[in-house]
Design a protein around this motif. Sequence first.
Motif, mmCIF file in Angstrom:
data_model
loop_
_atom_site.group_PDB
_atom_site.id
_atom_site.type_symbol
_atom_site.label_atom_id
_atom_site.label_comp_id
_atom_site.label_asym_id
_atom_site.label_seq_id
_atom_site.Cartn_x
_atom_site.Cartn_y
_atom_site.Cartn_z
ATOM 1 N N ASP A 139 2.019 10.633 13.692
ATOM 2 C CA ASP A 139 3.165 10.891 12.814
ATOM 3 C C ASP A 139 3.755 9.620 12.220
ATOM 4 N N ARG A 140 3.291 8.469 12.628
ATOM 5 C CA ARG A 140 3.841 7.209 12.126
ATOM 6 C C ARG A 140 3.404 6.988 10.679
ATOM 7 N N ASP A 141 4.294 6.328 9.914
ATOM 8 C CA ASP A 141 4.000 6.086 8.506
ATOM 9 C C ASP A 141 2.742 5.261 8.325
ATOM 10 N N TYR A 142 2.559 4.220 9.130
ATOM 11 C CA TYR A 142 1.385 3.369 8.977
ATOM 12 C C TYR A 142 0.101 4.147 9.263
ATOM 13 N N PHE A 143 0.135 5.098 10.227
ATOM 14 C CA PHE A 143 -1.060 5.881 10.543
ATOM 15 C C PHE A 143 -1.404 6.807 9.374
ATOM 16 N N ARG A 144 -0.388 7.449 8.818
ATOM 17 C CA ARG A 144 -0.638 8.336 7.682
ATOM 18 C C ARG A 144 -1.143 7.553 6.480
ATOM 19 N N TYR A 145 -0.620 6.333 6.308
ATOM 20 C CA TYR A 145 -1.079 5.504 5.191
ATOM 21 C C TYR A 145 -2.565 5.210 5.301
ATOM 22 N N VAL A 154 -4.604 -5.261 5.069
ATOM 23 C CA VAL A 154 -3.503 -5.179 6.020
ATOM 24 C C VAL A 154 -2.355 -4.373 5.419
ATOM 25 N N HIS A 155 -1.616 -3.701 6.279
ATOM 26 C CA HIS A 155 -0.450 -2.920 5.857
ATOM 27 C C HIS A 155 0.748 -3.344 6.702
ATOM 28 N N VAL A 156 1.835 -3.705 6.018
ATOM 29 C CA VAL A 156 3.084 -4.046 6.700
ATOM 30 C C VAL A 156 4.080 -2.944 6.393
ATOM 31 N N GLY A 157 4.582 -2.280 7.419
ATOM 32 C CA GLY A 157 5.472 -1.159 7.220
ATOM 33 C C GLY A 157 6.917 -1.474 7.530
ATOM 34 N N PRO A 158 7.810 -0.521 7.275
ATOM 35 C CA PRO A 158 9.224 -0.709 7.601
ATOM 36 C C PRO A 158 9.444 -0.767 9.106
ATOM 37 N N VAL A 159 10.613 -1.243 9.491
ATOM 38 C CA VAL A 159 10.943 -1.405 10.913
ATOM 39 C C VAL A 159 10.970 -0.034 11.594
ATOM 40 N N PHE A 183 -12.610 7.606 8.272
ATOM 41 C CA PHE A 183 -11.459 7.085 9.004
ATOM 42 C C PHE A 183 -11.681 7.257 10.498
ATOM 43 N N ALA A 184 -11.587 6.134 11.229
ATOM 44 C CA ALA A 184 -11.854 6.174 12.668
ATOM 45 C C ALA A 184 -10.634 5.819 13.502
ATOM 46 N N GLY A 185 -9.534 5.468 12.873
ATOM 47 C CA GLY A 185 -8.336 5.128 13.619
ATOM 48 C C GLY A 185 -7.602 3.931 13.038
ATOM 49 N N VAL A 186 -6.717 3.341 13.831
ATOM 50 C CA VAL A 186 -5.854 2.247 13.378
ATOM 51 C C VAL A 186 -5.733 1.206 14.480
ATOM 52 N N VAL A 187 -5.750 -0.060 14.091
ATOM 53 C CA VAL A 187 -5.377 -1.149 15.009
ATOM 54 C C VAL A 187 -4.003 -1.639 14.558
#
Length: 383
Positions: A139-145, A154-159, A183-187
């Motif tokens: 549900d996190r914004d960076y994961f959905r992105y 690289v992706h920098v998201g809000p706090v 898509f295999a996931g996120v680090v």
Amino acid sequence: MADDAQYRIALKSDSSAQRMTILFVALVVVSLIVLDVWQTLTARAQALRVSEITTSNLARSLAQHAEDTIKQSDTVLLGLIERIQVDGTAPPQVQRLRNLMQGWTRSLAQLQGLFIYDSEGRWIASSNAVDPPGLNNADRDYFRYHRASPDPGVHVGPVIRSRSTNALVIPVSRRLTGADGRFAGVVLATMKVDYFNQFYAGFDLDKHGVIALLLRDGTLLLRRPFDENVIGSSVAKGRIFSEMLPQADHGTLLQRSLVDDVERMYSYHALRTYPLVLETAESKAALLASWYENLLRSAAFVLVVGIALALCAMTLIRQIRHGLRTEAELRNAHAALQKLAMQDGLTGLANRRQLDAALPDEIGRARRNARPLGVIMLDIDHF
């Protein structure tokens, strides 16, 4: 009557002298005021220029610090991706990844934690000693992105608030892509907001001075002075983000804050590699404080000098009046003495002295005009 005429002449001379004195004093005072205003405006412009340079240099330096700090975290993510692509995420490899992430987290002060999620948002590994059970970050914004975008950058998201430590963190993440391109996931690397707060607290700013780190879209990540209530708010409508940033990656302007309505000198500097902007600001009241003090001292000096000149002018005018009146009295006395010397006291007729004074002039006039000159003398006895 003669006295009155002489006095009127003296008054006319007195009025002219007064006008000249007043004009001179006014000219001196106006010159002082014009010079003071010019110096004041020059000093104000200089103070603003110094503030522009100071805030601009600070913004450039802090932008470089932010870039280096994020680059360290991003380099760790690239290392994790390479390990995952080479070794995979089987249980033996996961433990090695966990040990590696814990070592990196201990060595980099800005890191709150490192995390690996699968394509469903489940936790594969983290730098935590023990992962909380059952957590899912889909549900996190960076994961959905990353799930929606094939961009490997690289992706920098809000706090956000960390689910494992409850601390405020800035998420820096990259997409994991499988061998089939899916898509295999996120680090993820989470950077401590408190790390930046402590670092920015070491700078000597005025009480209304500001240091802020923002996303390129105007979202506020952190701000000194720290106020959790403004974290995540947007300043996109401000002139920096709406007008200046689209034209130049750095600049300076004087404006009122959208956050607290304080007028400040703002300098901004966009990071070269990451979608972030660093702002520094000094309040107008603080940067012009010394100028205001000098302005008051200068105004007081001009006022004192003006009063002193006015007093001197009044004294001089009184002395001029006294001198002109004395001169008129002397002229009247001289005229009276001359009358006594040239006229008979009883009849008021000219006497021998008047004849002696007038006769040479009349003889000269007669000779110039070639005309005769006659003298009639009457000797009256027993008058």
